[in-house]
Motif scaffolding. Structure first.
Motif, PDB file in Angstrom:
ATOM      1  N   ALA A 145      12.856 -95.558 -12.114  1.00 52.14           N
ATOM      2  CA  ALA A 145      11.632 -94.815 -11.794  1.00 52.14           C
ATOM      3  C   ALA A 145      11.006 -94.210 -13.052  1.00 52.14           C
ATOM      4  O   ALA A 145       9.779 -94.157 -13.168  1.00 52.14           O
ATOM      5  N   VAL A 146      11.849 -93.773 -13.984  1.00 52.51           N
ATOM      6  CA  VAL A 146      11.318 -93.240 -15.250  1.00 52.51           C
ATOM      7  C   VAL A 146      10.443 -94.288 -15.925  1.00 52.51           C
ATOM      8  O   VAL A 146       9.316 -94.010 -16.340  1.00 52.51           O
ATOM      9  N   GLY A 147      10.958 -95.513 -16.036  1.00 49.25           N
ATOM     10  CA  GLY A 147      10.194 -96.589 -16.665  1.00 49.25           C
ATOM     11  C   GLY A 147       8.897 -96.873 -15.940  1.00 49.25           C
ATOM     12  O   GLY A 147       7.849 -97.091 -16.563  1.00 49.25           O
ATOM     13  N   GLU A 207       2.881 -96.175 -15.800  1.00 49.15           N
ATOM     14  CA  GLU A 207       1.673 -95.768 -15.094  1.00 49.15           C
ATOM     15  C   GLU A 207       0.937 -94.631 -15.794  1.00 49.15           C
ATOM     16  O   GLU A 207      -0.292 -94.606 -15.809  1.00 49.15           O
ATOM     17  N   ARG A 208       1.676 -93.680 -16.386  1.00 49.83           N
ATOM     18  CA  ARG A 208       1.053 -92.448 -16.867  1.00 49.83           C
ATOM     19  C   ARG A 208       1.227 -92.171 -18.362  1.00 49.83           C
ATOM     20  O   ARG A 208       0.524 -91.321 -18.905  1.00 49.83           O
ATOM     21  N   GLY A 209       2.194 -92.820 -18.993  1.00 56.20           N
ATOM     22  CA  GLY A 209       2.530 -92.441 -20.360  1.00 56.20           C
ATOM     23  C   GLY A 209       3.582 -91.353 -20.337  1.00 56.20           C
ATOM     24  O   GLY A 209       3.714 -90.616 -19.352  1.00 56.20           O
ATOM     25  N   LEU A 222       7.175-109.497 -31.161  1.00 54.56           N
ATOM     26  CA  LEU A 222       5.793-109.191 -30.786  1.00 54.56           C
ATOM     27  C   LEU A 222       5.576-109.453 -29.293  1.00 54.56           C
ATOM     28  O   LEU A 222       5.057-108.602 -28.567  1.00 54.56           O
ATOM     29  N   ARG A 223       5.969-110.627 -28.827  1.00 51.80           N
ATOM     30  CA  ARG A 223       5.728-111.001 -27.422  1.00 51.80           C
ATOM     31  C   ARG A 223       6.492-110.104 -26.453  1.00 51.80           C
ATOM     32  O   ARG A 223       5.964-109.695 -25.424  1.00 51.80           O
ATOM     33  N   GLU A 224       7.746-109.809 -26.801  1.00 48.92           N
ATOM     34  CA  GLU A 224       8.553-108.971 -25.917  1.00 48.92           C
ATOM     35  C   GLU A 224       7.992-107.554 -25.842  1.00 48.92           C
ATOM     36  O   GLU A 224       7.851-106.992 -24.761  1.00 48.92           O
ATOM     37  N   LEU A 225       7.674-106.977 -27.003  1.00 49.76           N
ATOM     38  CA  LEU A 225       7.155-105.605 -27.021  1.00 49.76           C
ATOM     39  C   LEU A 225       5.786-105.544 -26.350  1.00 49.76           C
ATOM     40  O   LEU A 225       5.468-104.578 -25.657  1.00 49.76           O
ATOM     41  N   ALA A 244       8.262 -99.498 -23.157  1.00 46.66           N
ATOM     42  CA  ALA A 244       8.759 -99.453 -24.537  1.00 46.66           C
ATOM     43  C   ALA A 244       7.662 -98.987 -25.492  1.00 46.66           C
ATOM     44  O   ALA A 244       7.914 -98.205 -26.418  1.00 46.66           O
ATOM     45  N   GLN A 245       6.434 -99.451 -25.269  1.00 42.94           N
ATOM     46  CA  GLN A 245       5.316 -99.015 -26.108  1.00 42.94           C
ATOM     47  C   GLN A 245       5.084 -97.508 -25.951  1.00 42.94           C
ATOM     48  O   GLN A 245       4.875 -96.791 -26.936  1.00 42.94           O
ATOM     49  N   GLU A 246       5.120 -97.053 -24.699  1.00 43.55           N
ATOM     50  CA  GLU A 246       4.892 -95.624 -24.447  1.00 43.55           C
ATOM     51  C   GLU A 246       6.002 -94.768 -25.057  1.00 43.55           C
ATOM     52  O   GLU A 246       5.744 -93.687 -25.585  1.00 43.55           O
TER      53      GLU A 246
END
Length: 198
Positions: free
Chosen positions: A18-20, A25-27, A99-102, A108-110
Motif C-alpha cells: 500500500a505504501v508503494g 498516486e500522491r508522491g 533506464l527502462r526499469e526506473l 522508485a522515482q518518488e
C-alpha cells in the motif's frame, strides 16, 4: 501461533504494498499513515505496532524495495560470465535496462525525489552505503578499463538518466528532447549506445 505469524507477515506485506501504491498516486511528501492504512484496509494502529510509526514504515519500505540495489543484484545474477569482447554491449544493456526499469517504476522515482529532499533522515546513510556497494560490484565486473575512467563516466550517465526521469513529469522537453514520448527516450538510449561503441 504459526497461523498468527503468517497473518502478521501477510498484513505487513499488504501495508508495504500500500505504501508503494500511495506513493505512486500522491508522491512521498503527501503520504501519511492514514492514507496507507486506508489503502491496505487495516487499522492504523497496526502500522504503529508492526513498524513503530511512519519513519519505521518508510525504513522498512526502502530496505525491502531498494530498487537500484535490487536491479544491480539481479543484473549481476543474470550476467555471471561475459566474454571480454562483449563488455561494451553488457555496459549498454546495463544502462539501458536501468533506464527502462526506473522509468516504469513510479514509486522508485518518488522515493529518489524524497531522498534528495530529505537528506537528514537517519536511515539514509545505511541505504546509501548498501546502494553504493551494489553499484561498486557492477562497476568492478563490467566497467573496468585501464585506458578510461569508466567509473566517473558511469556515474555521470546514471546521474543523468536519473535526473531526466525525475524531471520528465514536470518538464516536457530537455534540450529539445521530448521526455513525454518514446521517441525522445529512444534518442537517449541511442546516445548511450554510441558512447560505448566509439
Amino acid at each position: 501461533m504459526e497461523v498468527r505469524k503468517r497473518s502478521r507477515t501477510q498484513t505487513m506485506a499488504r501495508i508495504l504494498q500500500a505504501v508503494g501504491e500511495v506513493i505512486s498516486e500522491r508522491g512521498v511528501n503527501r503520504v501519511g499513515i492514514n492514507a496507507v492504512a486506508e489503502k491496505a484496509g487495516v487499522n492504523k494502529v497496526l502500522i504503529y505496532r508492526y513498524f513503530g510509526g511512519w519513519e519505521g514504515l518508510m525504513e522498512q519500505f526502502l530496505n525491502e524495495g531498494n530498487f537500484l540495489t535490487n536491479y544491480n543484484n539481479q543484473f549481476l545474477a543474470t550476467h555471471t560470465e561475459v566474454e571480454p569482447n562483449a563488455h561494451n554491449q553488457t555496459r549498454i544493456n546495463y544502462l539501458i535496462g536501468l533506464l527502462r526499469e526506473l522509468k516504469s517504476r513510479t514509486p522508485a522515482q518518488e522515493i529518489l525525489k524524497w531522498e534528495i529532499s530529505n537528506p537528514g533522515l537517519g536511515f539514509h546513510s545505511e541505504l546509501t552505503t548498501t546502494r553504493n556497494a551494489s553499484f561498486q560490484k557492477v562497476l568492478e565486473k563490467f566497467f573496468i578499463n585501464e585506458n578510461e575512467d569508466l567509473n566517473a563516466l558511469t556515474a555521470i550517465l546514471i546521474s543523468g538518466i536519473t535526473m531526466l526521469l525525475l524531471i520528465a513529469p514536470s518538464q516536457a522537453h530537455f534540450m529539445n528532447i521530448d521526455l513525454q514520448t518514446e521517441e525522445g527516450w529512444q534518442q537517449i538510449e541511442c546516445a548511450i549506445q554510441r558512447l560505448f561503441k566509439r
